[in-house]
Design an enzyme around this catalytic site. Structure first.
Site, PDB file in Angstrom:
ATOM      1  N   HIS A 207      57.796   5.716  20.763  1.00  0.00           N
ATOM      2  CA  HIS A 207      57.220   4.749  21.630  1.00  0.00           C
ATOM      3  C   HIS A 207      58.306   4.128  22.618  1.00  0.00           C
ATOM      4  O   HIS A 207      58.188   4.115  23.991  1.00  0.00           O
ATOM      5  CB  HIS A 207      56.846   3.590  20.774  1.00  0.00           C
TER       6      HIS A 207
ATOM      7  N   HIS B   4      47.472 -34.672  26.005  1.00  0.00           N
ATOM      8  CA  HIS B   4      46.881 -34.273  27.300  1.00  0.00           C
ATOM      9  C   HIS B   4      48.015 -34.899  28.357  1.00  0.00           C
ATOM     10  O   HIS B   4      47.658 -34.797  29.629  1.00  0.00           O
ATOM     11  CB  HIS B   4      45.638 -34.752  27.499  1.00  0.00           C
TER      12      HIS B   4
END
Length: 668
Positions: A270, A479
């Site tokens: 790979h 948030h």
């Protein structure tokens, strides 16, 4: 010569051409002692079929707008792509393949847009090439709907993707595959290199899902080719995919990673060079001269050259068709030529509104006003939000929605921040559009890698972030962005905009559209006082990144961005009453200010005057501007759930705190 003899001869030529591609990749990796030979050995038949026979493109004109696009999402297989581009006739000489992965070459370890002609997008982090291709296919569908006429399909191309297991493991591919099915992107064709191997070993270690059923669940057309060396089966599957016009297509292609090598079918092939002995063995196994490197047999070179001849003919036919289109439809043709060149319409900026000072307005609302004001003269502007259009105010009021009518400019991306921003990059890289994506600023974390890819590509991608500070209030620390603004400012080539008011927002939008590079805006949820645009020459000031709203004070310089500018204006008034003169500077963009000459920087921030910066976010990046004798009021902690004004005050982002700190600096 009999039909069978002709077929045998063609098959032999195909294999010679495929092996030429295989060993250009192997030799490039081996010379570099670094790279990924496995995928090129396994996937060369796919690349050969696409570039030699099926795709419509012209190597002499890599930017031809109606070319088929090819995205190598498993970008580690870059040696495969470079070999294809060289053989197909792009301006990528053999000397560049020989310098694979070396400093200063045009053949970096992963495909980089702008380095080698024919590389459509920068791919590296897995899944993003796949997702940018979804954006490219979205652009094709939209532009075709807007500009095509029955007898003149001037936009009519396919987007092909080669991806691997890693791409499909990454969450971003789930996001955009789902949306691609919803949007019915019938000209998106993904070839999945299903070789059963990942870097750690067999895919059964970590990837056992039924990919076919998954993509069928996404409303894709799915096929399986059981032998990646079978050109007939591959072509048949691709033609079936092209015949499917209402759904994107996934073709699972069973390949052998490292095909022909002693390490074939294992993870060892790979991500590292084969090694000299294994290279010789591979060449012997595939009937290739063992003592030759970067070898292109004459028959293979001539065969590959047919692609260039075909491409020239295809583009010339398109040019003829477009000339007829231009005569029949001069107005859309003129607009099409303009947007493809990336030029804005003459005088478009006159549509940008100037906001009156009487009523405060949130900069997110100002942004919506600007967007819709210029919509008619900037038809190339297209985008949407991650299920937040009502909150981020990023919707065209007079345009249909793309998923209902592909002429529409409103794209509902769903709760897919990462996928959205990658798609925005694909929309931008297609050409003919200026795309944007929007969400709450804190969720830029999800999308940071896509924002980084935009910067790497210099893509004209716009990212509109709202709810930009603890001032958003009750939703609380999860948030409330703290480090996001300073963090994104670190990304090279990315322009930051945090406007102080509606008129600065208008100026930021103008610059974002003009600069032809990626930028982001951090906009407020809360209403902010409006600065007199003419009195303070706001648009000229924003172009410089920072400018003085009041330059009369000589004792201290107060600097702020966004919603905090209104606080330093009030603080300056209180300081004046206390006998301290403060210059007030709004600094909507670090990037733009850094681009100014030394004289302007020194005039705005004289060295020996104390400076106090105020920003409701991380403080670290301010010190290069304020120097050793300055101070910063910011947030190096998380926020708190409370009404916005209270959260700001309790966390020290207040006029009283600014005045207190300014007095201390002046006394030093």
């Amino acid at each position: 010569m009999s039909d069978q003899q002709q077929l045998d001869q063609q098959n032999a030529l195909d294999q010679l051409s495929i092996n030429t591609l295989r060993f250009l990749a192997v030799d490039a990796v081996e010379k570099a002692k670094s790279g990924h030979p496995g995928a090129p050995l396994g996937c060369s038949p796919i690349a050969y079929l696409l570039y030699h026979k099926l795709m419509r493109y012209d190597p002499a004109d890599p930017k031809w707008i109606n070319r088929d696009r090819f995205v190598l999402s498993n970008g580690h297989a870059s040696a495969l792509l470079y070999g294809v581009l060289h053989l197909a006739g792009y301006d990528l000489p053999m000397s560049q393949l020989e310098q694979f992965r070396q400093f200063g070459s045009h053949t970096p370890g992963h495909p980089e847009y702008g380095e080698a002609p024919g590389v459509e997008v920068t791919t590296g982090p897995l899944g993003q090439g796949f997702s940018m291709a979804v954006g490219i296919a979205t652009a094709e569908k939209h532009l075709a709907a807007v500009y095509n006429r029955d007898e003149h399909p001037i936009i009519d191309h396919y987007t092909y993707v080669l991806c691997g297991d890693g791409d499909l493991m990454e969450g971003i591919s789930h996001e955009t595959a789902s949306l691609a099915g919803t949007l019915g992107l019938g000209k998106l064709i993904v070839l999945y290199d299903d070789n059963l191997i990942s870097l750690d070993g067999p895919t059964e270690l970590s990837f056992t899902e039924d990919v076919t059923r998954r993509f069928e669940g996404y409303h894709w057309h799915v096929q399986m080719v059981h032998d990646g060396n079978d050109l007939v089966a591959l072509e048949h599957a691709i033609q079936k995919a092209k015949a499917e016009t209402t759904r994107p297509s996934l073709i699972r292609v069973r390949t052998v990673i490292g095909y022909g090598s002693p390490k074939a079918g294992t993870s060892k092939v790979h991500g590292e060079a084969l090694g000299a002995e294994a290279v010789k063995a591979t060449k012997k196994n595939l009937g290739w001269p063992e003592d030759k490197t970067f070898y292109v047999p004459e028959e293979a070179a001539q065969n590959w050259a047919k692609a260039k001849e075909k491409g020239k003919k295809v583009r010339e036919e398109w040019n003829k068709n477009f000339a007829e289109y231009k005569k029949a439809y001069p107005e859309p043709a003129g607009e099409f030529e303009r947007v493809v060149k990336g030029e804005l319409a003459a005088g478009w900026e006159k549509k940008i509104p100037i906001f009156p000072t009487e009523k405060p307005i949130a900069t997110r609302n100002a942004g919506q006003t600007v967007m819709n004001a210029v919509a008619g003269v900037v038809p190339e502007l297209m985008g949407g939000a991650a299920d937040l259009t009502a909150s981020t105010k990023t919707i065209f009021k007079d345009s249909p929605n793309f998923h209902v009518d592909p002429k529409g400019r409103n794209v509902f991306f769903g709760v897919r921040e990462f996928g959205m921003c990658a798609m925005v990059n694909g929309l931008a890289q297609h050409g003919g559009l200026i795309p944007f994506g929007s969400t709450f600023f804190v969720f830029s974390d999800y999308a940071r890698s896509a924002i980084r890819m935009a910067a790497l590509m210099h893509a004209h991608s716009l990212f509109i972030f709202t709810h930009d500070s603890v001032g958003l209030g009750e939703d609380g620390p999860t948030h409330q962005p703290i480090e996001h603004l300073m963090s994104l400012r670190l990304i090279p080539n990315l322009t930051d905009f945090r406007p102080a008011d509606a008129n600065e927002t208008a100026a930021c939008w103008q610059l974002a559209l003009e600069r032809k590079s990626p930028s982001f805006m951090a906009l407020s949820r809360q209403d902010l006082p409006v600065i007199d645009a003419e009195k303070y020459k706001v648009r000229e000031g924003v172009r410089k990144g920072a400018y003085a709203l009041d330059a009369s004070g000589k004792d201290i310089i107060l600097i702020a961005t966004g919603s905090e500018v209104s606080l330093i204006v009030k603080a300056a008034e209180e300081l004046k009453a206390a006998g301290i003169g403060a210059t007030v500077v709004s600094m909507p963009s670090f990037r733009l200010f850094d681009e100014q000459d030394a004289a302007y920087k020194a005039s705005l921030f004289p060295e020996n005057t104390p400076k106090l910066a105020v920003e409701a976010g991380a403080t670290m990046g301010w010190y290069k501007y304020i120097g050793h004798n300055g101070g910063v009021i910011g947030l190096d902690r998380f926020g708190a759930s409370a009404p916005g004004a209270i959260a700001l005050e309790k966390l020290g982002i207040s006029v009283a705190h600014i005045v207190e700190q300014a007095k201390k600096l002046v006394k030093k």
